[in-house]
Write an enzyme that holds these catalytic residues in place. Structure first.
Site, PDB file in Angstrom:
ATOM      1  CG  LEU A 151      -1.936  -1.139   1.313  1.00  0.00           C
ATOM      2  CD1 LEU A 151      -2.826  -0.957   2.539  1.00  0.00           C
ATOM      3  CD2 LEU A 151      -2.794  -1.232   0.055  1.00  0.00           C
ATOM      4  CG  HIS A 207      11.395 -11.434  -2.146  1.00  0.00           C
ATOM      5  ND1 HIS A 207      10.601 -10.518  -2.810  1.00  0.00           N
ATOM      6  CD2 HIS A 207      12.392 -11.766  -3.020  1.00  0.00           C
ATOM      7  CE1 HIS A 207      11.107 -10.306  -4.022  1.00  0.00           C
ATOM      8  NE2 HIS A 207      12.194 -11.058  -4.165  1.00  0.00           N
ATOM      9  CG  ASP A 231       4.309  -8.655  -5.160  1.00  0.00           C
ATOM     10  OD1 ASP A 231       4.442  -7.810  -4.251  1.00  0.00           O
ATOM     11  OD2 ASP A 231       5.235  -8.978  -5.920  1.00  0.00           O
TER      12      ASP A 231
END
Length: 342
Positions: free
Chosen positions: A16, A135, A246
Site C-alpha cells: 500500500l 521473498h 503483490d
C-alpha cells in the site's frame, strides 16, 4: 456463466506504500476484500510492533469498505529479537514476519543478510505460531536474475523447512515450476501465494516488441513454461496455493525511466483478473477456494462470512489512476477486462 458469487476474498500479499498515496491504494484494496496482508517494506521499513500498529491506524483512516481489516507483518532484519516477535504476536493484529533477503526487491536494503542470522528469531516464531513470509530470491551477483528463485529454494528455503518443521511458511509470489513443485512436495506447513500478473503474463510480454516497464516486477516474469505451471497450481484446487496479488504501485515516472522500479499494480481489478485466468482454464469452480478459503485456512483465521458477486461484463481500464499527487499506470491500462465485481 454470466455471474459468479463467491465468499468474500482476501489478498494475502499487497503493498500500500505510505503517506499521501494511502487514500488511493487503500481505496482499491478495501473495495471488496475482507482482509489484506500489508507488506512492511515501506520507507522506513516496519521493523517493530509499535511501527506496525501505527501503520495499521493510518490505513484504517483511509478504508472504504466497512468489512475491511488490514493484517500486519513485521520486516525481519539481522537485529530482530525473539522478544519483538512475542510482543507482535500478542497484539493479535500482526500475523506474520517477512524475510526479505537484503537487496532482493524494493526497499529491502535493511533485510536479512544470511538466514542463519535469524534462526533464533525463527525459533521464537515457531514457538508462538507466527507465520514466516518469504521473498524467495537469492541476491548473489553471480546468480542470473531468472535463476534466483530456484537457487533460493535449494540453498535457503529447504534448510529452513528442514530445521523448523513446525513453522508455517508462505513462499510469496512464486514464479517458477520449481517453486510450485517445492510447495507441493513440502509438508502442509508450507504454502504459496501466486499473483495475477504472473498467471497472465510471461517474459515475452515484457520484452518482445519493446520493453514494457509496467510488466517489470520482482521476482521477474519467467518463460511461458513456468507461467503454465503456475496456472496449473493456482487452478488445481490444491489448498497449498492462494491469492496474493503483490500489487506494488509506483508513480508513472518511476516506472517509465532509464532505471525503472519493480512492481505491477493490480489492486484495481485483482479478482477480475484472476477470474479471467480461471475461466480460460475451465476452472471457475476453483476460484473461491483460491481467493477465499485457502488463505484464511492456512493462517488459522475464520473465512469471511459474506459474499461478492462477479458478473461477465467487460469494462475499460483507465490509462492511469490517482496515486497521491501523481498517477500510477495499472495493469491492462487502456484495455478491457472481461469480469467485473458488482
Amino acid at each position: 456463466m454470466t455471474t459468479l458469487t463467491i465468499t468474500r476474498p482476501d489478498d494475502w500479499h499487497v503493498h500500500l506504500r505510505d503517506g499521501e498515496v494511502l487514500k488511493d491504494t487503500v481505496r482499491d484494496i478495501s473495495r471488496y476484500n475482507g482482509r489484506a496482508l500489508i507488506m512492511p517494506n515501506t520507507v522506513p521499513p516496519v521493523t517493530n510492533t509499535e511501527m506496525a500498529l501505527a501503520y495499521r491506524d493510518r490505513i484504517l483512516k483511509e478504508q472504504h469498505g466497512e468489512q475491511f481489516e488490514p493484517l500486519m507483518a513485521l520486516y525481519l532484519t539481522d537485529n530482530t529479537t525473539p522478544e519483538e516477535i512475542r510482543a507482535a504476536k500478542a497484539t493479535g493484529k500482526i500475523v506474520a514476519a517477512k524475510l526479505y533477503p537484503a537487496g532482493a526487491t524494493t526497499n529491502s536494503d535493511s533485510g536479512v543478510t544470511d538466514a542463519k542470522n535469524i534462526y533464533h528469531v525463527l525459533e521464537a516464531m515457531e514457538e508462538v505460531g507466527m507465520l514466516l513470509l518469504v521473498h524467495g530470491e537469492v541476491t548473489h551477483h553471480h546468480v542470473d536474475i531468472f535463476d534466483r528463485e530456484k537457487e533460493f529454494l535449494d540453498t535457503v528455503l529447504a534448510p529452513i523447512v528442514n530445521d523448523f518443521p513446525n513453522l508455517k511458511i508462505v513462499l510469496e509470489h512464486i514464479t517458477t515450476a520449481d517453486a510450485a513443485q517445492f510447495v507441493n512436495n513440502a509438508s502442509d506447513n508450507v504454502a504459496a501465494t501466486i499473483t495475477a500478473h504472473h498467471l497472465l503474463f510471461n517474459r515475452n510480454h515484457m520484452l518482445v516488441g519493446g520493453i514494457k516497464p509496467h510488466f517489470y516486477c520482482l521476482p521477474i516474469l519467467k518463460r511461458n513454461t513456468h507461467q503454465q505451471a503456475l496456472i496449473e497450481a493456482a487452478t488445481s484446487g490444491s489448498k497449498k496455493f492462494f491469492l496474493g496479488t503483490d500489487s506494488a504501485p509506483h508513480a508513472k515516472g518511476a516506472k517509465e525511466s532509464a532505471c525503472g522500479c519493480a512492481g505491477s499494480y493490480t489492486a484495481h481489478a485483482a479478482l477480475e483478473l484472476y477470474a479471467e485466468v480461471f475461466e480460460k482454464e475451465g476452472k471457475l469452480e476453483n476460484l473461491e477456494a483460491f481467493a477465499s478459503f485457502n488463505g484464511p485456512d492456512f493462517y488459522g483465521i475464520a473465512r469471511n462470512a459474506d459474499t461478492v458477486t462477479l458478473e461477465k461484463s467487460a469494462w475499460d481500464v483507465p490509462e492511469s489512476m490517482p496515486f497521491g499527487n501523481d498517477i500510477v499506470v495499472p495493469i491492462r491500462a487502456n484495455e478491457q477486462i472481461e469480469w467485473k465485481v458488482k
